[in-house]
Design a protein around this motif. Structure first.
Motif, PDB file in Angstrom:
ATOM      1  N   UNK A   1      15.892  14.168   6.715  1.00  0.00           N
ATOM      2  CA  UNK A   1      14.868  13.359   6.055  1.00  0.00           C
ATOM      3  C   UNK A   1      13.491  14.014   5.997  1.00  0.00           C
ATOM      4  N   UNK A   2      13.356  15.245   6.546  1.00  0.00           N
ATOM      5  CA  UNK A   2      12.015  15.873   6.569  1.00  0.00           C
ATOM      6  C   UNK A   2      11.434  15.922   5.173  1.00  0.00           C
ATOM      7  N   UNK A   3      12.322  16.181   4.213  1.00  0.00           N
ATOM      8  CA  UNK A   3      11.862  16.166   2.841  1.00  0.00           C
ATOM      9  C   UNK A   3      12.462  14.957   2.149  1.00  0.00           C
ATOM     10  N   UNK A   4      11.598  14.201   1.508  1.00  0.00           N
ATOM     11  CA  UNK A   4      12.066  13.039   0.760  1.00  0.00           C
ATOM     12  C   UNK A   4      12.438  13.520  -0.635  1.00  0.00           C
TER      13      UNK A   4
ATOM     14  N   UNK B   1       0.676  12.945   6.095  1.00  0.00           N
ATOM     15  CA  UNK B   1       0.612  12.860   7.556  1.00  0.00           C
ATOM     16  C   UNK B   1       1.634  11.842   8.025  1.00  0.00           C
ATOM     17  N   UNK B   2       1.904  11.900   9.306  1.00  0.00           N
ATOM     18  CA  UNK B   2       2.841  10.929   9.864  1.00  0.00           C
ATOM     19  C   UNK B   2       4.275  11.407   9.762  1.00  0.00           C
ATOM     20  N   UNK B   3       5.172  10.591  10.288  1.00  0.00           N
ATOM     21  CA  UNK B   3       6.582  10.984  10.371  1.00  0.00           C
ATOM     22  C   UNK B   3       7.255  10.997   9.006  1.00  0.00           C
ATOM     23  N   UNK B   4       8.372  11.723   8.894  1.00  0.00           N
ATOM     24  CA  UNK B   4       9.123  11.714   7.634  1.00  0.00           C
ATOM     25  C   UNK B   4       9.737  10.336   7.397  1.00  0.00           C
ATOM     26  N   UNK B   5      10.212  10.153   6.187  1.00  0.00           N
ATOM     27  CA  UNK B   5      10.736   8.850   5.805  1.00  0.00           C
ATOM     28  C   UNK B   5      12.245   8.828   6.026  1.00  0.00           C
TER      29      UNK B   5
ATOM     30  N   UNK C   1       0.829  -1.210   0.000  1.00  0.00           N
ATOM     31  CA  UNK C   1       0.000   0.000   0.000  1.00  0.00           C
ATOM     32  C   UNK C   1       0.867   1.266   0.000  1.00  0.00           C
ATOM     33  N   UNK C   2       0.691   2.131  -1.008  1.00  0.00           N
ATOM     34  CA  UNK C   2       1.485   3.366  -1.049  1.00  0.00           C
ATOM     35  C   UNK C   2       0.987   4.394  -0.031  1.00  0.00           C
ATOM     36  N   UNK C   3       1.907   5.186   0.460  1.00  0.00           N
ATOM     37  CA  UNK C   3       1.575   6.222   1.432  1.00  0.00           C
ATOM     38  C   UNK C   3       1.631   7.569   0.715  1.00  0.00           C
TER      39      UNK C   3
END
Lengths: 387, 158, 302
Positions: free
Chosen positions: C92-95, C59-63, C34-36
């Protein structure tokens, strides 16, 4: 998977059942709300299908299997389970050829997930697999490693598998292309069954020694009209397995893994490729081939999207596609991929061979390529790697 | 002048080209050597000119170019420190294959090929020693050029 | 819609009573397929066919990711592709993902604008061995868009510059206008503790840099072959020539790491597409220590 404690296996030791016991078993499974799957006769072959009662089980039906050949035979006195490996195994019921694994509806710039039909374990079929041969049980154990908690943990496979009851039936007579004895997977069922039926040598088609392999199996067994197994019955079961093991017409060389790994470059690959049609029949009948395609689909208006998992085959050129072209263009490379994965790389990936010796790839190959013969054609190695 | 020759001596002795070469031959070849400096943008030689010199680049960078009328020259290779340049002197008809243009201030040692060719004709052992040092350079450039031809970063399938 | 005909209705209609087993059915496991959803915050066009997306989770934490890992990037209803993470692992805030438009999905992604949403699965795969090679000289050899998965490793090393010996970055590109991350290369090249060399396969006279295959740079790069570890990524033929050239200079195969590319579909080791001998490239790679795959690497069409 379900716990198989030795306690449960030991409890009602063993019993002997006949037609009435088999009938009661199917009844018990059906009444429990299970979808009972068993060998059935369909389109000129014995294959797995739904049954509602004993009458749906083929009786007195055997088969002749040879490379590229399959024919049903009639033998009145042969009784139940007189056939060799079914045309297809149980894979399609535990790991369907097509399955929606994700579904969503567009919402603003993003999307909202929707449940797929199999997301919820409660909605998954509650299966009873009746008549699972030793090779096919070994195949389930292999799939457990690939897709179960030991592997990629496919939640859908897991849900079906956890809820399934397995009734194994040992082979009294191997099929014409079988070689399970050399793979160490048969003719007697190993573990992971709930009940195990072994045909008695003196009356293989209608009297069976029954052993429980789990608490659920023991519960079932307690509800069947049966008589306790005496020493003669145990001996008759043993005799069945000995005879079946000895009657096997082919064997996989014990050093298959090493032979393949050491002969990735060999003229045999091109020779086999001249016969191989790269049709992929072997991969679809193989009870352990698990490769799948991930396909994204959308509605015409683009509002809904789905992701499907579909059976795939390493025999298709597209399988190894890398932008611009495929890694395995030649038929030789694709055949080599299939057989080396099955018999050699599988050990590295899952700690076991991917082959269970059912012989289906031999029977259902349109040109009769024999996996045991292909391995034997490669130079033997000094160090035999046990399967 | 003597000081300069001395300097040249030292530089040449250290150059990998002379690795394992008998002392006598090294001195002999040095007799054909001179220092040169080329400014950025200037040509060391041009395509079609007689290849009567070859070069050891001491410092700097030189582009090998093909002149194309109406377009900017195409750069096919660049050479830098310690590299040999212009192997065309070895083979008839002794003509330069490309334009060699300095990309930055470049210090070179030039070796008189006409003089050396004569000495090699007289002494095949010297000739063999020199060929043995040039053949790998030619082979490596050929292999590199062929790898460039594979267009390995090109759009896949194109 | 190419929805399968026999899906929902038939299976759901079957009444499913009981039998409760001793094992409770697995609660809805978060599905690996499932993609986020992530929002596109910024799109940068790098070179003609390559662009970089900066993404932030809806939403949710960064990757969090490790250098060399990849994600499966999904365009709603269109499809999914394996893409290298090219951002700074310390931020990692921005992927950050760099994409070359070469297929239907990646080409469709060229139309993405800030505010659009894409799906992300991952990160997947084994990373570059940045911690293991501390104390060594580091040679990074990148070919074309192969620089993208190496960028996080370079940023990691430069952020901990003192932990490493000499650092040499060698880049090959097709032409001067195909050079990826020019600004980074200038910045890294401007450091006194890092050597950066770039070469192109073809150029016209306006280009003042080097011309020739990337392997040419290896002979002159400042590193100690006995001490160095090499990180290599690019087209497979470039990897082949580069490993050979590094080995010729004296870098042993167990100190050469390469990032392999195969057809990645599930990214979690069960669809089988990315198999490379006994490895699933998605799970056991994409980064491999070369001595461990040297035998296989030499076999064609494996």
């Amino acid at each position: 998977m379900r716990t198989h404690t030795s306690q449960a296996a030991d409890r009602p030791a063993a019993a002997v059942i006949g037609d009435d016991g088999l009938d009661a078993l199917i009844r018990a499974l059906t009444e429990a709300g299970r979808r009972v799957l068993a060998p059935t006769e369909h389109a000129g072959a014995i294959t797995i299908g739904d049954i509602n009662g004993l009458a749906d089980l083929p009786r007195g039906r055997g088969d002749v299997q040879a490379p590229g050949r399959y024919r049903l035979t009639e033998t009145e006195d042969a009784g139940w389970f007189a056939h060799g490996p079914t045309a297809e195994g149980w894979k399609r019921f535990l790991y369907p050829p097509e399955e929606c694994v994700w579904r969503a509806e567009a919402k603003g710039a993003s999307w909202r997930e929707e449940p797929t039909t199999t997301d919820d374990a409660d909605s998954a079929d509650t299966l009873a697999l009746l008549g699972v041969r030793a090779c096919d049980l070994a195949a389930v154990a292999v799939l457990d490693r690939v897709l179960g908690p030991e592997g990629a943990a496919d939640p859908r496979y897991r849900a079906r598998r956890e809820r399934a009851v397995i009734v194994a039936v040992d082979c009294a007579r191997p099929g014409g292309t079988c070689f399970c004895a050399s793979m160490g997977t048969g003719p007697g069922a190993g573990d992971r069954y709930d009940l195990r039926l072994t045909p008695l040598a003196d009356d293989p088609g209608s009297r069976f020694l029954v052993r429980a392999g789990s608490a659920a199996g023991a519960d079932l067994l307690a509800r069947l009209p049966a008589r306790p197994a005496d020493d003669a019955a145990l001996a008759a079961a043993e005799a069945t397995l000995n005879a079946a093991g000895q009657a096997m017409g082919r064997a996989m060389p014990a050093d298959a893994e090493a032979r393949l790994k050491r002969n990735l470059e060999h003229p045999r690959w091109n020779e086999t490729a001249e016969r191989c049609l790269t049709c992929g029949n072997c991969t679809s009948v193989c009870p352990t081939c698990f490769c799948s395609e991930v396909e994204d689909r959308s509605s015409l208006d683009g509002r809904r999207a789905e992701r499907w998992r579909l059976w795939d085959s390493c025999f298709s050129v597209r399988f190894s596609y890398l932008h611009g072209g495929s890694v395995r263009e030649s038929g030789a490379a694709r055949y080599r991929q299939w057989i080396t994965h099955k018999l050699a790389w599988w050990h590295d990936q899952f700690g076991t061979s991917g082959c269970v010796g059912c012989g289906r790839c031999i029977t259902w190959c349109p040109v009769g390529i024999d996996i045991t013969e292909e391995v034997a054609a490669l130079p033997a190695t000094a160090a035999a790697v046990p399967a | 002048m003597t000081g300069e020759t001395h300097g040249l001596d030292r530089i040449l002795a250290r150059h990998p080209f002379f690795d394992g070469m008998p002392e006598g031959y090294r001195v002999l070849i040095q007799g054909c050597a001179a220092n040169a400096v080329v400014k950025a943008g200037d040509y060391v030689y041009r395509e079609g000119e007689p290849a009567d010199r070859f070069y050891l680049i001491r410092e700097g960078r030189v582009a090998l170019e093909v002149y194309v009328p109406g377009r900017k020259p195409i750069v096919v290779d660049t050479l830098g420190s310690n590299e040999l340049m212009n192997w065309s002197w070895l083979l008839p008809p002794y003509r330069c294959h490309f334009d060699a243009r300095a990309l930055e201030l470049t210090r070179l040692i030039t070796l008189d090929a006409v003089c050396l060719r004569a000495k090699m004709d007289e002494d095949p052992v010297l000739g063999y020693a020199v060929y043995k040092r040039f053949a790998p350079v030619v082979a490596a450039r050929l292999a590199a050029a062929r790898r460039q031809l594979t267009d390995m970063y090109g759009a896949p399938g194109s | 819609m190419r929805m399968a005909p026999a899906d929902a209705a038939t299976a759901a209609a079957r009444p499913m009573p009981e039998p409760r087993q001793e094992t409770a059915p697995a609660a809805r496991t978060p599905d690996l397929m499932a993609p986020r959803p992530f929002t596109v915050e910024r799109v940068t066009r790098d070179v003609s066919d390559t662009f970089t997306l900066e993404l932030r989770p809806l939403e949710g934490p960064p990757l969090a990711f490790q250098p060399g890992q990849f994600t499966m990037l999904y365009l709603f209803g269109v499809g999914e592709v394996a893409i290298s993470v090219s951002g700074d692992p310390d931020r990692p805030e921005r992927l950050v993902q760099t994409i070359r438009a070469v297929g239907p999905v990646t080409r469709a992604m060229t139309a993405l604008k800030p505010g659009a949403v894409v799906g992300v699965r991952g990160p997947f795969g084994r990373p570059w061995p940045c911690a293991e090679i501390e104390g060594r000289d580091v040679v990074v050899v990148a070919g074309g868009v192969g620089l993208a998965p190496l960028r996080p490793a370079i940023l990691h090393v430069l952020a901990r510059r003192g932990q490493y010996g000499k650092v040499a970055l060698l880049c090959g590109a097709r032409t001067p206008k195909d050079i990826l991350f020019r600004r980074d290369l200038r910045r890294w090249g401007g450091r006194l503790d890092t050597s950066v060399a770039v070469t192109v396969d073809r150029a016209s006279a306006g280009w003042h840099g080097q011309v020739g295959v990337v392997t040419k740079l290896i002979g002159h790069a400042p590193f100690d072959p006995e001490e160095a570890a090499a990180l290599v990524c690019g087209p497979e033929i470039m990897i082949r020539y580069t490993v050979q050239a590094l080995n010729d200079r004296g870098v042993s195969l167990d100190r050469i790491y390469v990032s392999m590319e195969r057809n990645m579909k599930c990214a979690v080791g069960f669809c089988g597409h990315c198999q490379f001998g006994g490895s699933f490239v998605c799970r056991d790679g994409p980064v491999f220590r070369f001595d461990r795959i040297a035998d296989r690497f030499a076999v064609r069409e494996l």
